[in-house]
Design an enzyme around this catalytic site. Structure first.
Site, mmCIF file in Angstrom:
data_model
loop_
_atom_site.group_PDB
_atom_site.id
_atom_site.type_symbol
_atom_site.label_atom_id
_atom_site.label_comp_id
_atom_site.label_asym_id
_atom_site.label_seq_id
_atom_site.Cartn_x
_atom_site.Cartn_y
_atom_site.Cartn_z
ATOM 1 N N HIS A 96 1.592 4.388 -3.073
ATOM 2 C CA HIS A 96 1.880 5.856 -2.573
ATOM 3 C C HIS A 96 3.110 6.316 -3.273
ATOM 4 O O HIS A 96 3.469 7.379 -3.851
ATOM 5 C CB HIS A 96 1.803 6.274 -1.066
ATOM 6 C CG HIS A 96 0.474 6.150 -0.614
ATOM 7 N ND1 HIS A 96 -0.526 7.128 -0.996
ATOM 8 C CD2 HIS A 96 -0.110 5.637 0.301
ATOM 9 C CE1 HIS A 96 -1.717 6.890 -0.512
ATOM 10 N NE2 HIS A 96 -1.562 6.034 0.640
ATOM 11 N N HIS B 252 3.403 6.663 -6.616
ATOM 12 C CA HIS B 252 2.647 8.142 -7.018
ATOM 13 C C HIS B 252 3.633 9.129 -7.194
ATOM 14 O O HIS B 252 3.448 10.147 -8.194
ATOM 15 C CB HIS B 252 1.363 8.277 -6.208
ATOM 16 C CG HIS B 252 0.380 8.909 -6.818
ATOM 17 N ND1 HIS B 252 -0.572 9.289 -5.904
ATOM 18 C CD2 HIS B 252 0.106 9.575 -7.919
ATOM 19 C CE1 HIS B 252 -1.509 10.176 -6.601
ATOM 20 N NE2 HIS B 252 -1.043 10.130 -7.983
ATOM 21 N N HIS C 70 0.946 -1.319 0.058
ATOM 22 C CA HIS C 70 -0.086 0.158 0.055
ATOM 23 C C HIS C 70 0.969 1.399 0.001
ATOM 24 O O HIS C 70 0.593 1.936 -0.724
ATOM 25 C CB HIS C 70 -0.935 -0.082 1.137
ATOM 26 C CG HIS C 70 -1.706 1.150 1.298
ATOM 27 N ND1 HIS C 70 -3.034 1.360 0.938
ATOM 28 C CD2 HIS C 70 -1.625 2.493 1.766
ATOM 29 C CE1 HIS C 70 -3.599 2.467 1.053
ATOM 30 N NE2 HIS C 70 -2.497 2.996 1.779
ATOM 31 N N GLU C 71 1.704 1.157 0.958
ATOM 32 C CA GLU C 71 2.731 2.550 1.274
ATOM 33 C C GLU C 71 3.377 2.687 -0.160
ATOM 34 O O GLU C 71 3.839 3.753 -0.323
ATOM 35 C CB GLU C 71 3.516 2.593 2.523
ATOM 36 C CG GLU C 71 2.678 2.366 3.547
ATOM 37 C CD GLU C 71 1.680 3.843 3.701
ATOM 38 O OE1 GLU C 71 1.886 4.704 2.991
ATOM 39 O OE2 GLU C 71 0.514 3.622 4.284
#
Length: 680
Positions: A473, A476, A469-470
């Site tokens: 990010h 991104h 998940h991180e």
């Protein structure tokens, strides 16, 4: 004071902060100097006698305050990941000063008039998509900060901003202290009953770190306390540990956050009224994809109803399991994880102790990197000897498929007392092209229990999912490809920002990934297919619980920020009543109870916005279908569209439109309900 490294040009490799040269005292001096410079730059823009243009106003603002931004990024990354009493003192002192600096900028009438003139004339400025979006962002930011208010209201807005900054900082520091101060010391065989070897090893390492060699310590880090609650057969200790975890920020002493919450709610409601909104929730949501509290409540209710039904069915199965072992009591919150682990073992022949030896931290990092390589052509080369703020931090140079430098990725994976809980992505430097190509320096911060010296650090599957998940990010931020800093990377709508991270989680659960990287930490053998099949079959297990504990937070967050006042608000009673009104099961607590709900009260990033994870999940569940429909989870054409429309676009396009450009249509909530196993 001698030369201040924060004010010098950084000659470190990749222009990393020279951490070894920076002392806490340097920050106050640097903040004073760089804030003064930034103020002079902003005043010069506001007072420019030339007619406003995009270049002399908006682009000039984007270029202003560069040294202040660099210093602040360095400072706040440290206060989150590796703080100290000295840094915390500076943080408390600077919070209202930064708020004041922001108010002086956003309430500068001459500056606002220049921006308003550009906004009114925007159709005649011949702006491309990116410049048009940047102008819109500035106009919106100034209006939402009170630039158009009368002088008296502006003054009050500034006072509110400064006070909110101060108490938000205190909220986070109180929470960190409660977490850092707590330790459950285990000594006897009864204390350790039921604990698997990996948890005993991690608890021994935590004890050693605290000067308690020969004993065992459970901390309030999720990677420590959650497995303890799963495996410990000592119900009294489970209750003790759970209550300490659940009551952070509610201890009645100097770190009690309830009065801070009440004051925060009151000030936010007043701020919203000054700006002409019915409530803080209306104000906050006006600048999101959701737009209104009604839209948020509709989404959460659609999920809450089936989740609640599923959770009650799960609770009955847990009670049956407890009764089968001679434990005839009502399931309490400190029992849920323990008996759900037993039910999972019974239903799927799967338990965490069997699974965890195949989930090594290093291999899961490798899996995340490999997935990025297969999707986007990225490569990751670890660099040694570079300046880092703590010895465990790892640094990787990221390159594209042509070998061109993309940026730096820092991984800070282990729990420690100087780090706040949770997991997050941040940036020491964001990507932009204002002065040549500026590459990003991105960091992931997590809180895994560190393995003993010479031993692998083993993760739960939930830990592994958090890492993916991180890292979503992080991608991104790393893949950002825009000109202006304000819309770079994660500079997107709050309820869109979780899409790249939650979408990336999907690849972890794919056999193509797990079969290659889930290997035993001792033998190196791949996870047996039978175990992999059981893991995937159990993926929706306990989803009623997981959905209820999350959605309850989102609903409480929304309702609190619809209040018109926080005066005389009894936070604990408000939480109790609101949960009773939605029929919250007694055996489940909010994932983040109000006194330690940092997303909402340590700053306002997710205030009235905790629903964002689910809003984005509607999109991510549907978006992964684009790959599944191709029959290839690494389909090059789909991956290219994902890069173009989601990961590299930053905040340039409208989020709803860019999702449609990727998927060919809007998202379907049915995909979320099916993903969570809640579809009728």
């Amino acid at each position: 004071m001698t030369a201040n490294p924060l004010l010098d040009k950084w000659s470190t490799p990749f222009e990393l902060p020279p951490f070894g040269d920076i002392e806490p005292d340097h920050f106050m001096d640097a903040f004073e100097a760089t804030m003064a410079t930034a103020r002079a730059e902003i005043d010069a823009i506001a007072d420019n006698p030339d007619a406003p243009s995009f270049d002399n106003t908006i682009e000039a603002l984007e270029k202003s305050g560069e040294l202040l931004s660099r210093t602040a990024r360095t400072f706040y990354n440290l206060t989150g990941a590796h703080t100290s009493p000295e840094l915390q003192s500076i943080e408390r002192e600077m919070a209202p000063k930064f708020a004041k600096h922001g108010s002086e900028t956003f309430q500068n009438n001459a500056l606002y008039q220049r921006i308003a003139t550009l906004w009114e004339n925007r159709e005649n400025l011949d702006l491309d998509e990116e410049k048009a979006r940047v102008l819109e962002r500035y106009h919106s930011m100034f209006q939402r900060a009170g630039a158009g208010l009368e002088p008296e209201a502006k003054t009050r807005m500034a006072e509110i901003s400064q006070r909110l900054a101060s108490i938000g900082t205190q909220f986070g520091q109180n929470m960190l202290k409660d977490e850092a101060d707590y330790q459950l010391v285990l000594e006897t065989k009864d204390d350790l009953a039921g604990l698997p070897d990996f948890l005993i090893s991690a608890a021994a390492e935590a004890a050693k770190d605290r000067g308690l060699e020969g004993k065992y310590v459970i901390t309030l880090s999720r990677s420590s306390i959650e497995p303890f609650l799963q495996f410990s057969t000592n119900r009294t200790l489970r209750e003790t540990a759970f209550k300490a975890w659940s009551s952070r920020g509610e201890g009645g002493g100097n770190t009690d956050n309830r009065k801070i919450v009440a004051e925060t709610i009151d000030l936010r409601a007043e701020k919203a009224r000054l700006l002409g909104f019915d409530s803080f929730a209306h104000f906050k949501l006006d600048d999101t994809m959701a737009k209104t509290p009604e839209a948020v409540r509709e989404l959460l209710t659609k999920v809450w109803t089936p989740a609640l039904k599923q959770a009650h069915a799960e609770e009955e199965k847990l009670a049956e399991m407890a009764r089968s072992e001679g434990d005839n009591f009502e399931i309490a919150p400190w029992d849920w994880r323990h008996y759900s682990e037993k039910v999972r073992k019974a239903d799927f022949d799967l338990d965490e102790a069997e699974l965890k030896p195949y989930l090594q931290l290093d291999k899961i990092i490798e899996a995340a990197f490999d997935t990025a390589n297969r999707l986007f052509g990225l490569s990751f080369e670890e660099k040694h000897g570079l300046p880092v703020y703590q010895p465990d931090v790892r640094v990787f140079e990221v390159k594209d498929r042509n070998g061109k430098h993309v940026g730096l990725f820092l991984g800070d994976y282990f729990a420690r007392a100087s780090k706040r809980s949770g997991a997050w992505m941040s940036a020491f430097r964001g990507q932009h092209r204002l002065d040549g190509d500026v590459s990003p320096i991105i960091v992931n911060v997590l809180n895994f229990s560190k393995g003993a010296p010479g031993e692998a650090t083993l993760l739960t599957f939930e830990d592994a999912r958090t890492l993916f998940h991180e890292f979503g990010h992080a991608l991104h931020g790393l893949l950002s490809n825009v000109t202006y800093p304000i819309i770079a990377g994660t500079g997107v709508a709050r309820d869109f920002v979780e899409l790249p991270s939650q979408l990336y989680e999907h690849w972890l659960s794919e056999p193509d990934v797990l079969s290659r990287f889930a290997v035993h930490y001792k033998t190196g053998e791949a996870m047996p297919k039978a175990l992999l099949d059981k893991l995937l079959a159990a993926e929706n297990f306990n989803q009623g619980f997981a959905t209820v504990e999350y959605t309850a937070c989102a609903l409480v967050d929304l309702e609190m920020h619809l209040l018109d006042s926080g005066k005389d608000l009894d936070v604990s009673e408000y939480e109790r009543k609101t949960l009773a009104d939605i029929d919250m099961p007694k055996a489940i607590t909010m994932r983040h109870r109000i006194p330690h709900f940092a997303h909402a009260f340590s700053g306002d990033g997710y205030s009235a916005g905790y629903y964002s994870y689910m809003w984005s999940e509607v999109m991510d569940a549907d978006a992964f279908g684009a790959f599944e429909e191709k029959g290839d989870i690494f389909d090059p054409e789909t991956a290219e569209k994902l890069y173009t429309h989601i990961y590299s676009a930053g905040g340039r396009p409208d989020p709803a439109e860019t999702y449609k450009a990727f998927r060919g249509r809007g998202p379907d909530i049915k995909a979320l309900l099916e993903k969570r196993g809640l579809a009728a």
